[in-house]
Design a protein around this motif. Structure first.
Motif, PDB file in Angstrom:
ATOM      1  N   ALA A  85      25.118  46.113  36.250  1.00 39.22           N
ATOM      2  CA  ALA A  85      24.455  45.525  37.419  1.00 39.22           C
ATOM      3  C   ALA A  85      25.167  44.281  37.936  1.00 39.22           C
ATOM      4  O   ALA A  85      25.255  44.051  39.147  1.00 39.22           O
ATOM      5  N   SER A  86      25.691  43.470  37.027  1.00 38.54           N
ATOM      6  CA  SER A  86      26.361  42.244  37.456  1.00 38.54           C
ATOM      7  C   SER A  86      27.618  42.532  38.264  1.00 38.54           C
ATOM      8  O   SER A  86      28.117  41.668  38.986  1.00 38.54           O
ATOM      9  N   ARG A  87      28.132  43.766  38.150  1.00 39.21           N
ATOM     10  CA  ARG A  87      29.319  44.146  38.909  1.00 39.21           C
ATOM     11  C   ARG A  87      28.963  44.845  40.227  1.00 39.21           C
ATOM     12  O   ARG A  87      29.740  44.822  41.175  1.00 39.21           O
ATOM     13  N   THR A  88      27.806  45.507  40.289  1.00 38.89           N
ATOM     14  CA  THR A  88      27.495  46.379  41.428  1.00 38.89           C
ATOM     15  C   THR A  88      26.331  45.907  42.293  1.00 38.89           C
ATOM     16  O   THR A  88      26.247  46.272  43.463  1.00 38.89           O
ATOM     17  N   ASP A  89      25.423  45.114  41.743  1.00 43.94           N
ATOM     18  CA  ASP A  89      24.229  44.700  42.477  1.00 43.94           C
ATOM     19  C   ASP A  89      24.568  43.570  43.448  1.00 43.94           C
ATOM     20  O   ASP A  89      25.171  42.566  43.067  1.00 43.94           O
ATOM     21  N   ALA A  90      24.143  43.705  44.703  1.00 42.91           N
ATOM     22  CA  ALA A  90      24.429  42.689  45.731  1.00 42.91           C
ATOM     23  C   ALA A  90      23.822  41.333  45.385  1.00 42.91           C
ATOM     24  O   ALA A  90      24.300  40.295  45.853  1.00 42.91           O
ATOM     25  N   ASN A  91      22.782  41.312  44.534  1.00 41.93           N
ATOM     26  CA  ASN A  91      22.149  40.047  44.145  1.00 41.93           C
ATOM     27  C   ASN A  91      23.065  39.174  43.302  1.00 41.93           C
ATOM     28  O   ASN A  91      22.779  38.000  43.085  1.00 41.93           O
ATOM     29  N   TYR A  92      24.162  39.756  42.806  1.00 44.99           N
ATOM     30  CA  TYR A  92      25.089  39.004  41.962  1.00 44.99           C
ATOM     31  C   TYR A  92      26.426  38.770  42.651  1.00 44.99           C
ATOM     32  O   TYR A  92      27.412  38.434  42.011  1.00 44.99           O
ATOM     33  N   ALA A  93      26.438  38.940  43.974  1.00 43.70           N
ATOM     34  CA  ALA A  93      27.644  38.688  44.743  1.00 43.70           C
ATOM     35  C   ALA A  93      27.912  37.188  44.818  1.00 43.70           C
ATOM     36  O   ALA A  93      27.017  36.360  44.639  1.00 43.70           O
ATOM     37  N   GLU A  94      29.156  36.839  45.101  1.00 39.21           N
ATOM     38  CA  GLU A  94      29.580  35.435  45.095  1.00 39.21           C
ATOM     39  C   GLU A  94      28.758  34.573  46.043  1.00 39.21           C
ATOM     40  O   GLU A  94      28.455  33.423  45.748  1.00 39.21           O
ATOM     41  N   ASN A  95      28.370  35.113  47.210  1.00 40.31           N
ATOM     42  CA  ASN A  95      27.595  34.309  48.155  1.00 40.31           C
ATOM     43  C   ASN A  95      26.242  33.908  47.588  1.00 40.31           C
ATOM     44  O   ASN A  95      25.698  32.859  47.914  1.00 40.31           O
ATOM     45  N   SER A  96      25.671  34.756  46.706  1.00 42.79           N
ATOM     46  CA  SER A  96      24.402  34.410  46.061  1.00 42.79           C
ATOM     47  C   SER A  96      24.583  33.204  45.149  1.00 42.79           C
ATOM     48  O   SER A  96      23.706  32.344  45.051  1.00 42.79           O
ATOM     49  N   PHE A  97      25.735  33.131  44.493  1.00 42.68           N
ATOM     50  CA  PHE A  97      25.991  32.002  43.605  1.00 42.68           C
ATOM     51  C   PHE A  97      26.109  30.703  44.397  1.00 42.68           C
ATOM     52  O   PHE A  97      25.603  29.664  43.968  1.00 42.68           O
ATOM     53  N   ILE A  98      26.783  30.746  45.538  1.00 44.05           N
ATOM     54  CA  ILE A  98      26.902  29.543  46.366  1.00 44.05           C
ATOM     55  C   ILE A  98      25.529  29.099  46.858  1.00 44.05           C
ATOM     56  O   ILE A  98      25.195  27.913  46.830  1.00 44.05           O
ATOM     57  N   ASP A  99      24.708  30.052  47.268  1.00 41.43           N
ATOM     58  CA  ASP A  99      23.364  29.733  47.748  1.00 41.43           C
ATOM     59  C   ASP A  99      22.558  28.999  46.685  1.00 41.43           C
ATOM     60  O   ASP A  99      21.913  27.980  46.963  1.00 41.43           O
ATOM     61  N   ILE A 100      22.580  29.522  45.476  1.00 34.84           N
ATOM     62  CA  ILE A 100      21.738  28.936  44.423  1.00 34.84           C
ATOM     63  C   ILE A 100      22.297  27.603  43.940  1.00 34.84           C
ATOM     64  O   ILE A 100      21.550  26.672  43.633  1.00 34.84           O
ATOM     65  N   LYS A 101      23.630  27.472  43.933  1.00 37.30           N
ATOM     66  CA  LYS A 101      24.235  26.193  43.560  1.00 37.30           C
ATOM     67  C   LYS A 101      23.835  25.098  44.546  1.00 37.30           C
ATOM     68  O   LYS A 101      23.424  24.000  44.149  1.00 37.30           O
TER      69      LYS A 101
END
Length: 335
Positions: free
Chosen positions: A216-232
């Protein structure tokens, strides 16, 4: 004396190939007073039937179907069904060393409330481990061995999602899994950080993390790089941002631009610096790019560093040291 009950929360979806190994590793734990709340997140393979066969042999395994969809809804359901004094997570495609529960619990009991127990992790894969994952493992384990995980929390998730344990009371106090905010493991880590829960140093490998192409961490859109920037950015602005100090972005690559764009959308003013002579003096998103030495004209500032190259990061750290600036107060690495 009755041993405390540990509740293990597992969402699963189409992990039939690996579930047997995962469940066997839990059953073989040296610590026996556990319950497993395992939630089927709309699987289309034979995962549900496989787990169901285990429930008939072991009453500690409690199987439910997700009432919604997604990992967070599954975790909410699992937590609502749990009764343990202590709570931990597990991924359905991974493996527990047989001392995992015993070790995490022992460390928690030695330290008490407002502490998080975790352990070293080891990636494994039939296809071999990529350099990126191996570097992440090395970086994460170095932090965990010292209990200094929060010191680099804005780089990546610093607590492995399937390798932590906490008291039920402490998890309730931070309203875990509410609201629905992905990546859920990173969000939970930031909640631990916000609550100032201490991380117990650990030098034992307590989780075997399986990597494969459809994880899932490779394929799920919830774990895309933009999600990480948002939460940071969400947690930086909430927890560490000082409105009285100028905010600076260091770096004009894709990540720096993404951060700048989001700050603009939030109407948060910032300066922008880099060491690329081709970009200095240009305007991007209506902000002039200045040389990094511009920092020396600002008496007090907070700087978000978006430079990913490790050698360049070390040079930047040395520069901040020269300016008597402190990590996690004056500057924050976002990659």
């Amino acid at each position: 004396m009755q041993q405390p009950l540990i509740s293990i929360l597992i969402p699963f979806k189409n992990t039939e190939l690996f579930l047997g190994e995962c469940l066997d590793s839990i059953i073989n734990q040296t610590y026996s007073n556990w319950e497993l709340l395992i939630i089927d997140d709309n699987s289309t393979d034979n995962s549900y039937s496989l787990v169901e066969s285990y429930t008939k042999k072991n009453t500690r395994i409690k199987l439910f179907k997700n009432e919604g969809s997604g990992i967070i809804n599954a975790l909410k359901l699992a937590f609502s069904k749990s009764k343990g004094t202590y709570i931990t997570r597990m991924d359905s495609d991974d493996i527990m060393p047989n001392i995992k529960l015993e070790t995490l619990l022992k460390n928690l009991q030695q330290h008490g409330k407002r502490y998080i127990a975790t352990g070293l992790v080891s990636y494994f894969s039939a296809e071999g481990i990529s350099d990126g994952y191996r570097k992440y493992e090395t970086w994460l384990n170095k932090l965990t061995s010292k209990g200094t995980n929060y010191s680099e929390i804005y780089k990546e998730c610093v607590i492995p999602s399937p390798c932590w344990m906490i008291s039920r009371e402490d998890l309730l106090n931070i309203d875990a899994f509410n609201p629905t905010r992905y990546p859920e493991d990173y969000d939970l880590t930031f909640r631990f950080y916000q609550a100032n829960y201490k991380i117990i140093p650990c030098n034992q490998t307590l989780h075997f993390w399986r990597d494969y192409g459809t994880r899932a961490s490779r394929t799920d859109a919830n774990y895309a790089e933009n999600s990480f920037i948002d939460i940071k950015l969400y947690y930086f602005l909430k927890l560490d941002y000082n409105k009285k100090q100028p905010l600076v972005i260091w770096g004009a690559g894709n990540k720096g631009k993404a951060i700048a764009k989001k700050l603009n959308a939030l109407n948060i003013p910032f300066y922008w610096i880099c060491d690329n002579p081709k970009k200095i003096g240009k305007h991007i998103y209506n902000v002039e790019m200045k040389p990094f030495q511009y920092l020396e004209t600002l008496k007090h500032f907070q700087c978000i560093v978006s430079v990913a190259n490790n050698e360049e990061q070390q040079t930047i750290k040395a520069y901040f040291l020269k300016l008597n600036k402190k990590s996690m107060t004056d500057y924050f690495f976002f990659c």
